[in-house]
Design a protein around this motif. Sequence first.
Motif, short mmCIF file in Angstrom:
data_model
loop_
_atom_site.label_atom_id
_atom_site.label_comp_id
_atom_site.label_asym_id
_atom_site.label_seq_id
_atom_site.Cartn_x
_atom_site.Cartn_y
_atom_site.Cartn_z
N ASN A 148 20.05 24.37 -9.30
CA ASN A 148 18.77 25.03 -9.51
C ASN A 148 17.86 24.95 -8.29
O ASN A 148 16.99 25.81 -8.11
CB ASN A 148 18.06 24.41 -10.72
N GLU A 149 18.04 23.94 -7.47
CA GLU A 149 17.15 23.74 -6.33
C GLU A 149 17.65 24.43 -5.06
O GLU A 149 16.87 24.68 -4.14
CB GLU A 149 16.96 22.24 -6.07
N LEU A 150 18.93 24.73 -4.99
CA LEU A 150 19.50 25.33 -3.77
C LEU A 150 18.92 26.70 -3.41
O LEU A 150 18.72 26.98 -2.23
CB LEU A 150 21.02 25.44 -3.90
N PRO A 151 18.67 27.58 -4.38
CA PRO A 151 18.14 28.91 -4.00
C PRO A 151 16.91 28.85 -3.10
O PRO A 151 16.75 29.69 -2.21
CB PRO A 151 17.82 29.56 -5.35
N ALA A 152 16.05 27.87 -3.30
CA ALA A 152 14.83 27.76 -2.48
C ALA A 152 15.15 27.30 -1.06
O ALA A 152 14.30 27.43 -0.16
CB ALA A 152 13.85 26.79 -3.14
N LEU A 153 16.35 26.76 -0.84
CA LEU A 153 16.72 26.23 0.47
C LEU A 153 17.60 27.18 1.29
O LEU A 153 17.76 26.99 2.50
CB LEU A 153 17.48 24.91 0.30
#
Length: 373
Positions: A151-156
Amino acid sequence: MNDEDEQDLQDLPARAVESAHPPTGTMSAERLAAKALEAKLLGGERKLRRREVAAGAGLSLLSARKLWRALGFPNFGDDDVAFTERDQAALSTVVDLVRAGVLTEEAAISVTRAIGQMTDRMVVWQIEALVEDMVHEQGVTDAVARKRLVNELPALLDALEHMLVYSWRRQLNAGVQRLAVRAEAGLQASEEGREGDEDDAPLPLARAVGFADLVSYTSLSRRMNEKTLARLVQRFENKCAEIISVGGGRLVKTVGDEVLYIAETPAAGAEISLALSRAFTEDEILPEARVAMVWGRILSRLGDIYGPTVNLAARLTTLADPGTVLIDSMTASALEHDERFVLIPQPAENVRGFGEIHPVLLARGEGRGLVVD
C-alpha cells in the motif's frame, strides 16, 4: 500477487472468485492493492500472450525468449496472459538497436542481462531496506510490514524511478571517464617494474585490486539473532561503500563478510585499503578486518573482475593479520617513493598457484589519509 495466483483467479468463474474472497474481506483488499500496484508498475493490465508480444515486435518466439531469459523472467506457457503493451514496446526497443546495427545480438543479450541482474538485486535490496525500516519505526512484524509495503509503495515509485535514472546517468558518465585515455594511462603506469611475461600481461586493464575480510564473522553470526546480524551486515556494507567511493574506487561486490574493490592507481588503492583497515579497527561494533591489495592487470566482464591479480589479492588477504594491510612486492615497488606510505617487508610465503611471494606490510606514512565526512 504472483503470476500463478493471478492465473488461478482468471481461471475461476467470476461468482466463484467473489464468493471465495468477498470484496469487504481483508484478503480482497490486499489483492486489490496488489492488482493496482501491478497495473501501475507494468503500465496496464496483462492482456497479451508471449507469441503475441514476440509477433508484435517482429521476432521469433525463440529470440524473444532469449531476451526474456536475459532479463530474468520466468518461463511462461503459450496460454499464459502475462504481458502488457509496455512489454512489447521494451522488446521492440532492443530489437530496433540490433536491426539498426547499433548492437549485435550477442551484445544486446549481454546488456539486457546486465540490466536484469542488477535491477533484480536492487529491487530485493530496496524492499528489504523498506521492510526493515517499517519493522523498526512502526513496531510491526516482518510479515505485517511486507503486506503494508504494497500500500505504501505507490507513493514512492516516481521518486525511486527518478533516482534510478539519475544514478545510472552519473555512473555511466563515471564509466566513460574510465575508458580509453585513462585506461591507456593506467597500462603505461603499470609497465614499471614488469618484465612483460607476467601471467596478467595479456589482460587489458591496469587496476589496484583489494579485498577486505571481516575477522571471526562466521562465529559471530552464529551467536547473533536475525536483527543483529542484519544490522552488522548493513553496517559493514555501508562503511565499505562510503570509504571506497570517497577514495575514488569502485565496489565490485560483497560476498557475506568480504568486499572486493578496485581503484585506478596504486596510491588510490593503498589509501582505500588503509582507510578500510583503520575504520574496522576503530569501529565499536564490527570486528577487525584483514585487507590486501595488488596492483596489476585484470579482465572486467559481467560486472565482475578476473585474472591472476584478483587471485593474488585474495590469497594475500588470508595471510594478513587482523587490522593490517598486505601488498605484494610489485605493488610495493609502485609505492616506494610515495611518502604517504610505509612499506615493511615480510617473510616470504609459498602461496598456492603463485609459488614463493614476498608480502609487504602497508602502513600509514605522512598525511591524514582518506577522510570520510
